[in-house]
Design an enzyme around this catalytic site. Structure first.
Site, PDB file in Angstrom:
ATOM      1  N   ASP A 161    -112.983 143.343  74.577  1.00 56.77           N
ATOM      2  CA  ASP A 161    -113.782 142.725  75.645  1.00 56.77           C
ATOM      3  C   ASP A 161    -112.881 141.910  76.559  1.00 56.77           C
ATOM      4  O   ASP A 161    -111.812 141.469  76.145  1.00 56.77           O
ATOM      5  CB  ASP A 161    -114.803 141.742  75.063  1.00 56.77           C
ATOM      6  CG  ASP A 161    -115.728 142.396  74.081  1.00 56.77           C
ATOM      7  OD1 ASP A 161    -115.955 143.609  74.198  1.00 56.77           O
ATOM      8  OD2 ASP A 161    -116.214 141.678  73.189  1.00 56.77           O
TER       9      ASP A 161
HETATM   10  N1  URA Z   1    -115.576 143.061  68.651  1.00 56.87           N
HETATM   11  C1  URA Z   1    -116.009 142.380  69.737  1.00 56.87           C
HETATM   12  O1  URA Z   1    -117.085 141.809  69.714  1.00 56.87           O
HETATM   13  N2  URA Z   1    -115.221 142.346  70.808  1.00 56.87           N
HETATM   14  C2  URA Z   1    -114.019 142.930  70.872  1.00 56.87           C
HETATM   15  O2  URA Z   1    -113.341 142.845  71.892  1.00 56.87           O
HETATM   16  C3  URA Z   1    -113.577 143.627  69.740  1.00 56.87           C
HETATM   17  C4  URA Z   1    -114.381 143.678  68.635  1.00 56.87           C
END
Ligand code: URA
Length: 243
Positions: free
Chosen positions: A107
């Site tokens: 993310d």
């Molecule tokens: N899980 C998440 O919530 N975000 C990420 O970026 C990776 C795994």
């Protein structure tokens, strides 16, 4: 001259032997042989598919024409090669435009280990839950996480796209208002860690990935990148059932 030919020092650097400059030194030090012949001049062109290159007598396995990079992604960068909205992407953190693409996604606000490669088969296997490659995260979450919440996370929580697979969770530090968790997952759904923690009443404050299978982020500074070592590439291939 075959089309795939490339300069020896570039080939060595790409195979993870060292920087281009370090590889030039190895050549001038007389430590490199091509097809059994000692090479001390710079710039000899080799065919990565056919020529046998040795450093100190050990055969250098070209990682195909593939490149493998790890990046310590800072928050604020999107994991894509090009962003239609013009936001900063992880590619902006790599000095030249290498022909690599991110393996899976972090993310925008997640930090930590991101692999980039042009090895499509390995990328596919690393991202696909069928190959069961473990991704390890550190999550700072709100509130004091008790044993019941840990058990729920480990056994699987129900999200809107179905229950999560069993995973391993360890409390690293517990304070009254926040807890640092380590989670080891073998699947990678969208925002999965954030949604899992939210589902047990402990929203994520900060999230960092610290390992993908056998490859560890280690002490790579935030925003920095480096090529994977031949050992790391071999370990990743092993972990995904390649070779
Ligand atoms: N899980 C998440 O919530 N975000 C990420 O970026 C990776 C795994």
């Amino acid at each position: 001259m075959p089309l795939a030919a490339e300069r020896l020092q570039k080939f060595l650097a790409r195979a993870g032997i060292g920087s281009r400059r370090a590889c030039e030194q190895l050549i001038s030090q007389g430590r490199v042989r091509v097809n059994g012949r000692l090479v001390t001049e710079q710039g000899l062109r080799v065919d990565p598919e056919r020529d046998k290159v040795q450093v100190d007598g050990r055969v250098v396995k070209p990682s195909g024409r593939f490149q493998y990079i790890m990046l310590n992604k800072p928050a604020g960068y999107v994991t894509t090669v090009r962003d239609p909205q013009g936001r900063p992407t992880v590619m902006h953190l790599l000095p030249e435009r290498p022909r690599v693409f991110p393996v899976g996604r972090l993310d925008r606000d997640t930090e930590g280990l991101l692999l980039l490669t042009n090895d499509g088969e390995l990328a596919y296997r690393l991202a696909h839950p069928r190959f069961q490659v473990e991704k390890r995260y550190r999550a700072l979450v709100r509130g004091e996480v008790g044993p019941e919440a840990v058990r729920r996370l480990e056994n699987g929580v129900v999200l809107d796209d179905g229950p999560t697979a069993p995973c391993r969770v360890r409390v690293i530090r517990r304070e009254p208002e926040r807890t640092l968790l380590e989670l080891r997952l073998r699947e990678g759904r969208k925002r999965q860690v954030r949604r899992m923690c939210e589902a047990v009443g402990h929203p994520v404050v900060a999230l960092m990935r610290i390992a993908v299978g056998p490859v560890l982020l280690g002490r790579l500074p935030k925003g920095a990148w480096r090529p994977l070592t031949p050992e790391e590439i071999a370990a990743l291939r092993g972990a995904t059932g390649l070779d």
